[in-house]
Scaffold this active site. Sequence first.
Site, PDB file in Angstrom:
ATOM      1  N   THR A 181      -1.194 -14.360  -7.210  1.00  0.00           N
ATOM      2  CA  THR A 181       0.157 -14.757  -6.792  1.00  0.00           C
ATOM      3  C   THR A 181       0.173 -16.174  -6.236  1.00  0.00           C
ATOM      4  O   THR A 181      -0.772 -16.573  -5.567  1.00  0.00           O
ATOM      5  CB  THR A 181       0.601 -13.817  -5.649  1.00  0.00           C
ATOM      6  OG1 THR A 181       0.503 -12.490  -6.108  1.00  0.00           O
ATOM      7  CG2 THR A 181       1.979 -14.137  -5.145  1.00  0.00           C
ATOM      8  N   ARG A 209       6.324  -0.499 -10.585  1.00  0.00           N
ATOM      9  CA  ARG A 209       5.554  -0.844  -9.378  1.00  0.00           C
ATOM     10  C   ARG A 209       5.971  -2.225  -8.857  1.00  0.00           C
ATOM     11  O   ARG A 209       6.136  -3.175  -9.618  1.00  0.00           O
ATOM     12  CB  ARG A 209       4.069  -0.839  -9.709  1.00  0.00           C
ATOM     13  CG  ARG A 209       3.147  -1.220  -8.536  1.00  0.00           C
ATOM     14  CD  ARG A 209       2.789  -2.693  -8.529  1.00  0.00           C
ATOM     15  NE  ARG A 209       1.771  -3.029  -7.546  1.00  0.00           N
ATOM     16  CZ  ARG A 209       1.463  -4.273  -7.200  1.00  0.00           C
ATOM     17  NH1 ARG A 209       2.094  -5.300  -7.742  1.00  0.00           N
ATOM     18  NH2 ARG A 209       0.544  -4.517  -6.301  1.00  0.00           N
ATOM     19  N   VAL A 210       6.150  -2.331  -7.561  1.00  0.00           N
ATOM     20  CA  VAL A 210       6.434  -3.613  -6.910  1.00  0.00           C
ATOM     21  C   VAL A 210       5.384  -3.813  -5.825  1.00  0.00           C
ATOM     22  O   VAL A 210       5.047  -2.866  -5.105  1.00  0.00           O
ATOM     23  CB  VAL A 210       7.861  -3.610  -6.303  1.00  0.00           C
ATOM     24  CG1 VAL A 210       8.083  -4.841  -5.437  1.00  0.00           C
ATOM     25  CG2 VAL A 210       8.910  -3.555  -7.408  1.00  0.00           C
ATOM     26  N   GLY A 211       4.883  -5.032  -5.709  1.00  0.00           N
ATOM     27  CA  GLY A 211       3.861  -5.315  -4.705  1.00  0.00           C
ATOM     28  C   GLY A 211       4.442  -5.944  -3.459  1.00  0.00           C
ATOM     29  O   GLY A 211       5.606  -5.725  -3.101  1.00  0.00           O
ATOM     30  N   GLY A 233      -3.143 -11.346  -3.391  1.00  0.00           N
ATOM     31  CA  GLY A 233      -4.138 -10.287  -3.544  1.00  0.00           C
ATOM     32  C   GLY A 233      -3.470  -8.953  -3.809  1.00  0.00           C
ATOM     33  O   GLY A 233      -2.321  -8.904  -4.259  1.00  0.00           O
TER      34      GLY A 233
HETATM   35  N1  GLY Z   1       0.245  -9.812  -4.546  1.00  0.00           N
HETATM   36  C1  GLY Z   1       0.863  -9.521  -5.761  1.00  0.00           C
HETATM   37  C2  GLY Z   1       1.027  -8.122  -6.058  1.00  0.00           C
HETATM   38  O1  GLY Z   1       0.295  -7.290  -5.560  1.00  0.00           O
HETATM   39  O2  GLY Z   1       1.893  -7.793  -6.841  1.00  0.00           O
END
Ligand code: GLY
Length: 315
Positions: A181, A209-211, A233
Amino acid sequence: MIHRRALLASVAAAGAAVATSRMRAALPLSGGPVILSTWDHGIPANVAAMEALRSGGTALDAAERGVMVTEADVTNRSVGLTGYPDRDGIVTLDACIMDGDGRAGSVCFVQGIKHPVSLARKVMENTPHVMMVGKGAEQYARELGIEQLPNVLPDDVQKAWENWKKESRYQPVINIENHDTIGLLVLDANGRLAGACTTSGLAWKMHGRVGDSPIIGAGLYVDNEVGGATCTGVGEYVLRTLASFLAVERMRMGDTPQQACEEAIRRIKARHADVRNVQVGILALDTHGRHGAASIHDGFTFALHKDGKNQLRKA
Ligand code: GLY
């Protein structure tokens, strides 16, 4: 009637708050702009952010312009439309932007949008909302005249996805290799802060899925009174600790940016039994122009543009 012990506790807390704000106030504000961003791709992003400041843009303009470079980089496999797709072969993007005055905008699970960070900014500036998701966010983009591009994977990405499908039994993988990212923090010459964070997320993730990246307080948090922080990460580990918010609050309590980053990483490690195969990196920048960087494992690089130099460093 206020209980005596509670009164003494609140007097002590007020004293500590005054001491902390004195401690912060004792340092001068930064002399010039500082830009801090994640990974090697932070170098060209920092250049664009600095150009935005030099041409009269605000810290917010600089944060947006900086990460737009990464979003548009067709060689990038973890940010923008050429990032690795989810396990169904669909690229879904997450992004957010935050001004040090507390305004924030975010979009997640959007498809076909070249610059999700700019859509996040529109959510912040043109709507009463902070976050928009999926089809609703895409519909808003179309209303703004933003073209929605078809989901076409570059050849090497298509091949990588097909190889993954052969070996993976359709199981998403959480590991160290899967995330790069971009998070970028800007401190302008007047001591105002802004930040942006944008990603295509975890490669081969489950559809939907969302991070952490679009979540204010997880992937990014910025406060003009204190400083800002951004994470990269494995998003699941950042989400469980709201690591960016945590780091900013640690700075508010008197930590240096470096101490705040180390505390956020310590907290992530303390909450998870096994982080052998998980990487998280965090950056922090305070209103005095001091920065910090930490990660679970070696290998996290970041770009620092300060005092006329734009340099790649290791956390
Ligand atoms: N840090 C990006 C994600 O986990 O989607």
